[in-house]
Write an enzyme that holds these catalytic residues in place. Structure first.
Site, PDB file in Angstrom:
ATOM      1  N   GLY A   8       0.829  -1.215   0.000  1.00 40.21           N
ATOM      2  CA  GLY A   8       0.000   0.000   0.000  1.00 40.21           C
ATOM      3  C   GLY A   8       0.854   1.251   0.000  1.00 40.21           C
ATOM      4  O   GLY A   8       0.483   2.272   0.581  1.00 40.21           O
ATOM      5  N   LEU A  10       1.403   3.460  -2.125  1.00 37.64           N
ATOM      6  CA  LEU A  10       0.884   4.662  -2.795  1.00 37.64           C
ATOM      7  C   LEU A  10      -0.258   5.297  -2.023  1.00 37.64           C
ATOM      8  O   LEU A  10      -0.826   6.294  -2.463  1.00 37.64           O
ATOM      9  CB  LEU A  10       0.383   4.329  -4.205  1.00 37.64           C
ATOM     10  CG  LEU A  10       1.329   3.628  -5.150  1.00 37.64           C
ATOM     11  CD1 LEU A  10       0.730   3.601  -6.546  1.00 37.64           C
ATOM     12  CD2 LEU A  10       2.685   4.299  -5.172  1.00 37.64           C
ATOM     13  N   GLY A  11      -0.611   4.725  -0.887  1.00 39.18           N
ATOM     14  CA  GLY A  11      -1.730   5.242  -0.106  1.00 39.18           C
ATOM     15  C   GLY A  11      -1.341   6.468   0.708  1.00 39.18           C
ATOM     16  O   GLY A  11      -0.229   7.006   0.568  1.00 39.18           O
ATOM     17  N   GLN A  12      -2.263   6.892   1.561  1.00 35.56           N
ATOM     18  CA  GLN A  12      -2.041   8.126   2.312  1.00 35.56           C
ATOM     19  C   GLN A  12      -0.807   8.016   3.213  1.00 35.56           C
ATOM     20  O   GLN A  12       0.019   8.922   3.249  1.00 35.56           O
ATOM     21  CB  GLN A  12      -3.280   8.454   3.167  1.00 35.56           C
ATOM     22  CG  GLN A  12      -3.210   9.831   3.807  1.00 35.56           C
ATOM     23  CD  GLN A  12      -4.171  10.019   4.964  1.00 35.56           C
ATOM     24  OE1 GLN A  12      -4.812   9.056   5.418  1.00 35.56           O
ATOM     25  NE2 GLN A  12      -4.278  11.240   5.449  1.00 35.56           N
ATOM     26  N   ASP A  34       2.607  -1.677  -4.546  1.00 30.57           N
ATOM     27  CA  ASP A  34       1.173  -1.330  -4.554  1.00 30.57           C
ATOM     28  C   ASP A  34       0.528  -2.055  -5.717  1.00 30.57           C
ATOM     29  O   ASP A  34       1.226  -2.614  -6.566  1.00 30.57           O
ATOM     30  CB  ASP A  34       0.956   0.189  -4.638  1.00 30.57           C
ATOM     31  CG  ASP A  34      -0.356   0.587  -3.965  1.00 30.57           C
ATOM     32  OD1 ASP A  34      -1.412   0.062  -4.353  1.00 30.57           O
ATOM     33  OD2 ASP A  34      -0.334   1.407  -3.022  1.00 30.57           O
ATOM     34  N   ILE A  35      -0.794  -2.018  -5.731  1.00 29.86           N
ATOM     35  CA  ILE A  35      -1.523  -2.776  -6.759  1.00 29.86           C
ATOM     36  C   ILE A  35      -1.393  -2.140  -8.140  1.00 29.86           C
ATOM     37  O   ILE A  35      -1.580  -2.785  -9.150  1.00 29.86           O
ATOM     38  CB  ILE A  35      -2.997  -2.963  -6.334  1.00 29.86           C
ATOM     39  CG1 ILE A  35      -3.696  -4.040  -7.174  1.00 29.86           C
ATOM     40  CG2 ILE A  35      -3.763  -1.638  -6.369  1.00 29.86           C
ATOM     41  CD1 ILE A  35      -4.915  -4.626  -6.500  1.00 29.86           C
ATOM     42  N   ASP A  52      -0.505  -7.210  -5.587  1.00 31.59           N
ATOM     43  CA  ASP A  52      -1.863  -7.315  -5.061  1.00 31.59           C
ATOM     44  C   ASP A  52      -1.726  -8.143  -3.791  1.00 31.59           C
ATOM     45  O   ASP A  52      -1.299  -9.305  -3.840  1.00 31.59           O
ATOM     46  CB  ASP A  52      -2.729  -8.025  -6.122  1.00 31.59           C
ATOM     47  CG  ASP A  52      -4.123  -8.355  -5.604  1.00 31.59           C
ATOM     48  OD1 ASP A  52      -4.362  -8.242  -4.387  1.00 31.59           O
ATOM     49  OD2 ASP A  52      -4.972  -8.737  -6.428  1.00 31.59           O
ATOM     50  N   TYR A 141     -15.017  -2.621   8.905  1.00 29.33           N
ATOM     51  CA  TYR A 141     -13.645  -2.144   9.100  1.00 29.33           C
ATOM     52  C   TYR A 141     -13.175  -2.443  10.532  1.00 29.33           C
ATOM     53  O   TYR A 141     -12.069  -2.935  10.747  1.00 29.33           O
ATOM     54  CB  TYR A 141     -13.626  -0.638   8.833  1.00 29.33           C
ATOM     55  CG  TYR A 141     -12.301   0.058   8.976  1.00 29.33           C
ATOM     56  CD1 TYR A 141     -11.272  -0.159   8.074  1.00 29.33           C
ATOM     57  CD2 TYR A 141     -12.096   0.988   9.998  1.00 29.33           C
ATOM     58  CE1 TYR A 141     -10.073   0.516   8.189  1.00 29.33           C
ATOM     59  CE2 TYR A 141     -10.898   1.674  10.113  1.00 29.33           C
ATOM     60  CZ  TYR A 141      -9.886   1.432   9.202  1.00 29.33           C
ATOM     61  OH  TYR A 141      -8.701   2.104   9.314  1.00 29.33           O
TER      62      TYR A 141
HETATM   63  N1  SER Z   1      -9.128   7.118   9.103  1.00 24.25           N
HETATM   64  C1  SER Z   1      -9.801   5.853   9.184  1.00 24.25           C
HETATM   65  C2  SER Z   1     -11.177   5.923   8.658  1.00 24.25           C
HETATM   66  O1  SER Z   1     -11.788   6.947   8.804  1.00 24.25           O
HETATM   67  C3  SER Z   1      -9.856   5.409  10.611  1.00 24.25           C
HETATM   68  O2  SER Z   1      -8.828   4.588  10.890  1.00 24.25           O
HETATM   69  O3  SER Z   1     -11.659   4.966   8.156  1.00 24.25           O
END
Ligand code: SER
Length: 320
Positions: A8, A10-12, A34-35, A52, A141
């Site tokens: 991941g 390339l994520g935040q 990253d994918i 992936d 989540y």
């Molecule tokens: N920033 C995340 C979300 O809002 C929480 O871990 O899903």
């Protein structure tokens, strides 16, 4: 930490963590995956592999190819997207984590993955939420995060993998946008304040959540990974936070720098419900005691830096 594999990337978090780790540990010692490929210069300036995370075989191949001794598993769906696609979220979040833990076991790597304030639920004590408390989340989540914490503990106890993790609050940053989270409003608000001078919040007034500025989050990851393992009692996963605020507080902070900023509210039922199920504020004492967690940015200091850095970034984009 000598050879680090990041999923991941390339994520935040990954976008900034990769850069930071490359500065500290050397460009060739941080393998970003990253994918999909990115045109981001960070990933042209060092090793990058398409991965992936649901493909466990490929993850092991990459870990072996580069002889990694550390895995930082960041690839995941955030809370609102996971609520929209619960089965996909389970498969990606749990399947990816299982593959990453198995890879760490196979190549004998130290392991980091973030948990979240999303691991808590409506029956959790809401204020100064303790490290060890009731965890009955009501989102997919959250279910993934609690299961992930337990799995990471299990890999430590059962197989001796050096697993470590934090429960991140909402993370605020200007390099890469978060996607599909409940706390994303606290990032979007800065973009909209700079571009248009106004923002309509999908989270209602009076909804408090914990937050942290990205530089403090990166330090937390590195400090925890470098901490003396004999001092760690909790491992997966430590409460960490730098501030707790409601939308009207961040709006007031922005108005100190952009006095004409206008805030409106139009709560989104899905994300509001998720936010209402999370703590107002969490207690980071265990992280402070066990590995010296600290933070530098409070709300106003973060706002000042965000507005400065984001204005430069948006200006450059406008000129390009
Ligand atoms: N920033 C995340 C979300 O809002 C929480 O871990 O899903």
């Amino acid at each position: 930490m000598k050879k680090i594999l990041i999923t991941g990337a390339l994520g935040q978090i990954g976008s900034e963590l990769t850069t930071r780790l490359r500065e500290i540990y050397g460009v060739d010692n941080v393998i970003a995956t990253d994918i999909k490929k990115s045109d981001n210069v960070n990933f042209e300036s060092g090793p990058f592999e398409i991965l992936d995370v649901t493909d466990g075989k490929r993850m092991v191949e990459i870990a072996k190819k580069y002889n990694v001794d550390t895995i930082m598993h960041l690839a995941a769906l955030l809370s609102a997207t996971a609520e929209a696609k619960p089965l996909f979220a389970w498969n990606l979040n749990m399947g990816g984590l299982m593959n990453a833990l198995e890879t760490a076991r196979e190549v004998n790597a130290q392991f980091f993955t973030p948990s979240s304030i999303g691991a808590f639920g409506p029956t959790t004590p809401k204020d100064q939420t303790p490290q060890d408390t009731i965890m009955r989340p009501t989102t997919m989540y959250g279910v993934n995060k609690v299961a992930g914490e337990l799995l990471a503990d299990y890999y430590h106890q059962r197989f001796g993998v050096d697993t470590r993790g934090v429960r991140f609050p909402g993370l605020i940053s200007y390099v890469a946008l978060p996607g599909g989270g409940t706390t994303d409003y606290a990032v979007e608000i800065y973009y909209e304040a700079i571009k248009n001078g106004r923002y309509t919040s999908y989270i209602d007034k009076g909804t408090y959540m914990d937050m942290m500025y990205m530089p403090d989050a990166l330090n937390a990851i590195i400090d925890l990974m470098e901490a003396d393992s004999s001092k760690l009692i909790h491992r997966n996963a430590f409460n960490v936070t730098a501030m707790s605020f409601a939308p009207e507080d961040i709006a007031a902070s922005i108005m100190r720098y952009i006095p004409n900023f206008k805030m409106a509210y139009n709560p989104d039922p899905v994300r509001q419900k998720i936010a209402d199920s999370w703590p107002n504020s969490i207690d980071a004492t265990a992280a402070k005691q066990e590995w010296g967690f600290k933070f530098e940015y409070d709300l106003d200091k973060m706002t000042q830096d965000m507005i400065e850095k984001l204005s430069q970034k948006l200006q450059i984009r406008k000129m390009a």
